[in-house]
Design a protein around this motif. Structure first.
Motif, short mmCIF file in Angstrom:
data_model
loop_
_atom_site.label_atom_id
_atom_site.label_comp_id
_atom_site.label_asym_id
_atom_site.label_seq_id
_atom_site.Cartn_x
_atom_site.Cartn_y
_atom_site.Cartn_z
N TYR A 9 7.32 12.94 8.25
CA TYR A 9 7.37 12.97 6.80
C TYR A 9 7.76 11.66 6.12
N ASP A 10 8.50 10.81 6.78
CA ASP A 10 9.10 9.66 6.10
C ASP A 10 8.05 8.70 5.54
N ARG A 11 8.14 8.37 4.25
CA ARG A 11 7.18 7.48 3.60
C ARG A 11 7.23 6.08 4.18
N GLY A 12 8.46 5.59 4.45
CA GLY A 12 8.60 4.24 4.96
C GLY A 12 7.95 4.06 6.32
N THR A 13 8.11 5.05 7.19
CA THR A 13 7.48 4.98 8.51
C THR A 13 5.96 4.95 8.37
N LYS A 14 5.43 5.82 7.54
CA LYS A 14 3.99 5.88 7.36
C LYS A 14 3.46 4.57 6.78
N PHE A 15 4.16 4.04 5.76
CA PHE A 15 3.69 2.82 5.13
C PHE A 15 3.75 1.64 6.10
N GLY A 16 4.85 1.52 6.84
CA GLY A 16 5.00 0.40 7.76
C GLY A 16 3.94 0.38 8.83
N LEU A 17 3.65 1.53 9.40
CA LEU A 17 2.63 1.59 10.45
C LEU A 17 1.23 1.39 9.87
N ALA A 18 0.99 1.94 8.68
CA ALA A 18 -0.34 1.83 8.08
C ALA A 18 -0.67 0.41 7.63
N THR A 19 0.36 -0.39 7.33
CA THR A 19 0.11 -1.74 6.82
C THR A 19 0.29 -2.81 7.88
N GLY A 20 0.46 -2.43 9.12
CA GLY A 20 0.45 -3.40 10.20
C GLY A 20 1.75 -4.14 10.44
N HIS A 21 2.88 -3.61 9.94
CA HIS A 21 4.16 -4.26 10.20
C HIS A 21 4.57 -4.01 11.66
N ASP A 22 5.49 -4.82 12.14
CA ASP A 22 5.97 -4.73 13.52
C ASP A 22 6.39 -3.29 13.84
N ALA A 23 5.74 -2.67 14.83
CA ALA A 23 5.99 -1.25 15.14
C ALA A 23 7.42 -1.02 15.60
N ASN A 24 8.00 -1.96 16.35
CA ASN A 24 9.38 -1.79 16.80
C ASN A 24 10.34 -1.75 15.62
N ALA A 25 10.07 -2.58 14.62
CA ALA A 25 10.92 -2.58 13.44
C ALA A 25 10.75 -1.29 12.64
N VAL A 26 9.51 -0.84 12.51
CA VAL A 26 9.25 0.40 11.76
C VAL A 26 9.93 1.59 12.42
N LEU A 27 9.91 1.63 13.76
CA LEU A 27 10.45 2.78 14.50
C LEU A 27 11.89 2.57 14.93
N MET A 28 12.53 1.55 14.38
CA MET A 28 13.94 1.29 14.65
C MET A 28 14.81 2.51 14.36
N SER A 29 14.38 3.35 13.43
CA SER A 29 15.18 4.49 13.00
C SER A 29 15.34 5.56 14.07
N LEU A 30 14.51 5.55 15.08
CA LEU A 30 14.57 6.62 16.09
C LEU A 30 15.82 6.50 16.96
N PRO A 31 16.43 7.61 17.31
CA PRO A 31 17.67 7.56 18.11
C PRO A 31 17.39 7.13 19.53
N PRO A 32 18.44 6.62 20.22
CA PRO A 32 18.27 6.18 21.61
C PRO A 32 18.07 7.34 22.57
N MET A 33 18.66 8.47 22.24
CA MET A 33 18.52 9.69 23.03
C MET A 33 18.48 10.88 22.08
#
Length: 296
Positions: A268-292
């Motif tokens: 659902y997150d708008r920021g995740t969708k926008f970051g991936l759709a516009t070609g930003h660094d995927a690791n930075a976009v998915l930084m929000s995901l927990p380690p476990m």
């Protein structure tokens, strides 16, 4: 007008970097002062910094930012504080989405500029809540606006922590409009809701988007105060709970709650969708995901 807007863009971008520096310093300070608990014998956590880039469809440089991530600290299991300033041309899907939202001129001119800060913290102690914060400025040839907010995500809820967090966010809103806090709290309750789970992902906070009153200075000042409210909202809760003992059941509860957080950010997150759709660094976009995380 173009020179003025260029100056405003530069000021906004510089502010997000300044806020990033303040938060990183405060979080490393928490690591330094953690002297009890199972992780206290380890070295205090420190942020690792990586430059990020956005590449335009034609291969040209389209801006970037700084990804700062701390892993395996005394207080923070994983926390990221990212800043970026990117520009270019929106892809067809993003352009159509913004045109459907009524962004002026977006149906004919897909150019954009965006800058912001994004933070997500996942904690070692299950009694210490996870947290999210972001603020940003977005520009197109036909419009500009601000957006962002912060929300608290405890797996073990304490009413006094929720009240403290919301009071600090309200204090950031109140100088800018008597109705701001109530309006943006209600927006957060709606935005951070997970329909397929029929529940909120946390205990809320504030959220706003497409914020343009016609007064750039006033809207920028509000966005700055939202950013300034974050540390007073989050640090006291962390300091209160970081020495609380926990059980294996508490940790299991935390991992399940993190699964809920991951579901929201990926679906659902708008920021995740926008970051991936516009070609930003995927690791930075998915930084929000927990380690476990864990699912039942």
């Amino acid at each position: 007008m173009s020179d003025l807007m260029d100056d405003q863009k530069a000021r906004a971008s510089a502010w997000f970097r300044e806020l990033r520096d303040q938060i990183v310093a405060a979080f490393e300070g928490l690591e330094d002062t953690q002297e009890t608990g199972p992780f206290a014998s380890g070295s205090p956590g420190r942020f690792e910094m990586t430059r990020t880039t956005r590449t335009a469809e034609d291969g040209s440089d389209a801006g970037g930012g700084l990804m700062s991530v701390m892993r395996g600290g005394r207080v923070f299991e994983k926390v990221g504080v990212n800043v970026s300033t990117v520009h270019g041309t929106l892809g067809a899907a993003a352009q159509q989405s913004m045109a459907a939202r009524g962004v002026p001129g977006m149906d004919t001119d897909p150019r954009f500029w965006a800058s912001g800060i994004s933070l997500v913290a996942h904690m070692q102690n299950p009694h210490t809540p996870a947290v999210h914060m972001n603020t940003r400025m977005f520009w197109t040839p036909g419009a500009w606006w601000f957006g962002g907010g912060a929300d608290l995500n405890p797996c073990i809820e304490y009413d006094e922590d929720t009240a403290q967090f919301h009071a600090a966010m309200k204090a950031g809103c109140d100088p800018h409009g008597a109705e701001y806090y109530d309006r943006f709290k209600a927006w957060a309750d709606e935005y951070f809701y997970i329909p397929h789970r029929n529940r909120a992902r946390g205990v809320g906070g504030i959220f706003y988007d497409d914020h343009n009153t016609g007064d750039w200075e006033a809207d920028f000042a509000f966005t700055q105060d939202v950013g300034r409210a974050f540390l007073p909202a989050f640090l006291p809760v962390t300091e209160k709970r970081r020495d609380t003992g926990w059980t294996d059941a508490d940790k299991d509860r935390q991992l399940v709650h993190r699964g809920l957080y991951a579901e929201y950010n990926l679906v659902y997150d708008r920021g995740t969708k926008f970051g991936l759709a516009t070609g930003h660094d995927a690791n930075a976009v998915l930084m929000s995901l927990p380690p476990m995380a864990k699912w039942v």
